[in-house]
Structure formats: structure tokens, C-alpha cells
Design a protein around this motif. Structure first.
Motif, PDB file in Angstrom:
ATOM      1  N   SER A 192       0.824  -1.210   0.000  1.00  0.00           N
ATOM      2  CA  SER A 192       0.000   0.000   0.000  1.00  0.00           C
ATOM      3  C   SER A 192       0.855   1.257   0.000  1.00  0.00           C
ATOM      4  CB  SER A 192      -0.924   0.000   1.218  1.00  0.00           C
ATOM      5  OG  SER A 192      -1.817  -1.097   1.178  1.00  0.00           O
ATOM      6  N   THR A 244      -1.139   4.283  -1.995  1.00  0.00           N
ATOM      7  CA  THR A 244      -2.516   4.361  -1.493  1.00  0.00           C
ATOM      8  C   THR A 244      -2.584   4.581   0.013  1.00  0.00           C
ATOM      9  OG1 THR A 244      -2.596   1.936  -1.365  1.00  0.00           O
ATOM     10  CG2 THR A 244      -3.478   2.977  -3.362  1.00  0.00           C
ATOM     11  N   MET A 245      -1.435   4.565   0.694  1.00  0.00           N
ATOM     12  CA  MET A 245      -1.400   4.936   2.110  1.00  0.00           C
ATOM     13  C   MET A 245      -0.058   5.581   2.423  1.00  0.00           C
ATOM     14  SD  MET A 245      -0.808   1.523   4.489  1.00  0.00           S
ATOM     15  CE  MET A 245      -0.464   2.493   5.969  1.00  0.00           C
ATOM     16  N   ARG A 246      -0.023   6.294   3.526  1.00  0.00           N
ATOM     17  CA  ARG A 246       1.199   6.973   3.939  1.00  0.00           C
ATOM     18  C   ARG A 246       2.194   5.980   4.542  1.00  0.00           C
ATOM     19  NH1 ARG A 246      -0.107   9.828   8.279  1.00  0.00           N
ATOM     20  NH2 ARG A 246      -2.310   9.317   8.397  1.00  0.00           N
ATOM     21  N   ARG A 306      -6.477   2.374   3.203  1.00  0.00           N
ATOM     22  CA  ARG A 306      -6.674   3.353   2.134  1.00  0.00           C
ATOM     23  C   ARG A 306      -7.573   4.504   2.571  1.00  0.00           C
ATOM     24  NH1 ARG A 306      -7.475  -0.408  -3.325  1.00  0.00           N
ATOM     25  NH2 ARG A 306      -5.270  -1.035  -3.513  1.00  0.00           N
ATOM     26  N   ALA A 307      -8.510   4.219   3.457  1.00  0.00           N
ATOM     27  CA  ALA A 307      -9.442   5.261   3.907  1.00  0.00           C
ATOM     28  C   ALA A 307      -8.847   6.121   5.013  1.00  0.00           C
ATOM     29  CB  ALA A 307     -10.743   4.618   4.376  1.00  0.00           C
ATOM     30  N   ARG A 317      -4.784   7.411   4.020  1.00  0.00           N
ATOM     31  CA  ARG A 317      -4.526   7.839   2.645  1.00  0.00           C
ATOM     32  C   ARG A 317      -3.588   9.060   2.656  1.00  0.00           C
ATOM     33  NH1 ARG A 317      -9.727   9.216   3.907  1.00  0.00           N
ATOM     34  NH2 ARG A 317     -10.275  11.428   3.857  1.00  0.00           N
TER      35      ARG A 317
END
Length: 286
Positions: A97, A102-104, A276-277, A280
Motif C-alpha cells: 500500500s 494508497t497509504m502513507r 486506504r481510507a 490515505r
């Protein structure tokens, strides 16, 4: 005579091929090294006064290609964090991810279990609960271990930001929700998948409204996910109904229904959605 010469020629080719294969195998064997351990992170042990035992901690750092090696990172804490538990699965999700943007970038801190059902459950007066474990009700001590011993040790060992999160599934999800309701300031983000909210005759959802009413405003997030497990899905829906009515000011919350998943399959797809939510990357405008 011609057939004999062909047969002799064919046999010679086969013999030469076999000798060549033997030579190649011998050469390959000569350059093959012995196996060595495959390392994806690091681990350390921590003697806990709160728990009266030494705990094994696994750490994985997921950095993007352009993240400086000394840049401080937020920390995702994870019960069920042993190598033979869920650590490798979640570390893999972080790696892919972060790599695909899609993520930090995050640091994962996995806590390996010793007495899982003791540490992740609150007290219960339900005889049915006690059938699944000989020792239960140790969540307060486990939370003390995380708060007073593990988190300071992680800050001492690594460069971290103040941002923290916790993720768990099943009984670990129960612990995540309990911690959110009892001590909301401990983490910035709470992620619970198929939490075992049925524990102690669903006492925690029954107390949720009163506990939420005591929380002041704050910038926190709560992410819940439920599978097709009927008993759990009902309690997660109950939590959602309560949150709709009286979520504290500033709380960002989301409930993800995943009826195509079972209790045994929900962790990875739910974690991917949650990362991802909740984690993000910030949107930048050039």
C-alpha cells in the motif's frame, strides 16, 4: 548399415547431452550458497511489570521510495502481532500500500501473544465465555502495558511522529473497541474488524452510548468492519446506530459491511480498505 550409423550417432548425442547435463548440475552445485534467514524487519523483547512477563515485539517499517531513511513515522500497533499470527500479513499490506501510494508510510509494531484470550478480553460473568479460556479479563493490564511500557519504548528506540493507531480482528477487535470507548485519547485511529462484541453478553455495546456521552470533542477516527458472521454483524450494526445518534464532535467514523467475507477471511480485505481510507496520503495541489 545406414540405420546402424544413425543409431550410433543418436546414442552419441544422448551420451554427450547427459554428460553436459551432469557438468551443468555439477557447476550449479558448486556455486549454490547455503540458505540464510530472510529478514523483513526486526524484533525485541520487553519485560513487562504490568503483565508480569516478557513480551516479544516485531517491527516493520514501510517507507515509500522517496521517504528519507531517518524520517519519523506514525506507528500502527497490532495485537496478534506474532510471526505465526497476523504480523506478516499486515506487514505485506503496508508494504504494497505504501509502495503503490494508497497509504502513507507507517511503522508497524506487532505484539506477539502469550495468553491471547486473557489479554484481549474484559471481565465476564457469562459461563459460556469462560468455556473458551481458563483465564480471561486481562484487557486493563494489557492496555497498561501498551500505554506505559510499550509505547514509551517504541518512542525511545525509533524516530516516530505523535500519530498512533491500533488495528485488530475478532477478540483483538473487541480490545480495540473497548480501548476506544474507555480511553479514546490513547490512539488517534482505531481499526476493528469483526470485533467480538458478543463478549460478556454484549456488555460493551450496551455501555457504548453512556461511554460516548462522556467523551469530549477530539480528532480521532474509528473504522469498523463486519463480515457475514451474524452475531458479530448485529452488534456492529448496533454500534453504528449509536454512533449515528451521538458520535462525539470531531470523531471521523465509518462502518464497512462486507457480507461476502467470513470471520476467517475478513482481516486482509478489510485492512486494505481501512488503510486506504484512514491512512490515505494527503492531497497536494501543484
Amino acid at each position: 548399415m545406414r540405420r546402424s550409423r544413425l543409431s550410433l550417432f543418436t546414442a552419441l548425442l544422448l551420451c554427450l547431452g547427459a554428460n553436459h547435463a551432469v557438468a551443468q548440475a555439477s557447476q550449479t552445485a558448486a556455486v549454490t550458497s547455503s540458505a540464510t534467514p530472510l529478514v523483513i524487519g526486526e524484533s525485541f523483547t520487553l519485560a513487562s511489570k504490568a503483565l508480569g512477563e516478557t513480551r516479544h515485539i516485531n517491527v516493520y517499517v514501510a517507507r515509500a521510495w522517496d521517504t528519507p531513511p531517518d524520517a519519523p513515522l506514525p506507528v500502527l500497533y497490532m495485537p496478534d502481532g506474532g510471526i505465526q499470527e497476523d504480523f506478516l500479513h499486515v506487514a505485506g499490506l503496508l508494504q504494497v500500500s505504501v509502495a503503490n501510494g494508497t497509504m502513507r508510510p507507517f511503522m508497524l509494531v506487532g505484539i506477539q501473544n502469550t495468553e491471547r484470550r486473557r489479554d484481549l478480553t474484559g471481565p465476564t460473568d457469562n459461563p459460556e465465555d469462560r468455556k473458551i479460556a481458563h483465564v480471561v479479563g486481562g484487557s486493563a493490564a494489557y492496555r497498561s502495558f501498551i500505554r506505559d511500557e510499550l509505547m514509551p519504548e517504541v518512542k525511545r528506540r525509533y524516530r516516530t511522529t505523535p500519530e498512533t493507531a491500533i488495528v485488530g480482528e475478532s477478540l483483538a477487535g473487541l480490545f480495540v473497541v473497548e480501548t476506544f470507548l474507555l480511553e479514546p485519547q490513547l490512539f488517534d485511529h482505531y481499526l476493528a474488524f469483526d470485533p467480538s462484541l458478543w463478549w460478556n453478553r454484549s456488555a460493551l455495546p450496551a455501555q457504548a452510548a453512556a461511554l460516548l456521552a462522556k467523551q469530549g470533542p477530539g480528532k480521532h477516527s474509528l473504522y469498523l468492519a463486519s463480515s457475514s458472521e451474524k452475531g458479530i454483524a448485529i452488534e456492529v450494526q448496533r454500534m453504528e446506530d449509536i454512533l449515528r445518534k451521538q458520535a462525539p464532535a470531531g470523531l471521523l467514523w465509518h462502518v464497512e459491511k462486507m457480507p461476502d467475507e467470513t470471520h476467517g477471511t475478513i482481516y486482509q480485505p478489510a485492512a486494505l480498505k481501512a488503510f486506504r481510507a484512514v491512512f490515505r496520503p494527503a492531497v497536494t495541489i501543484n
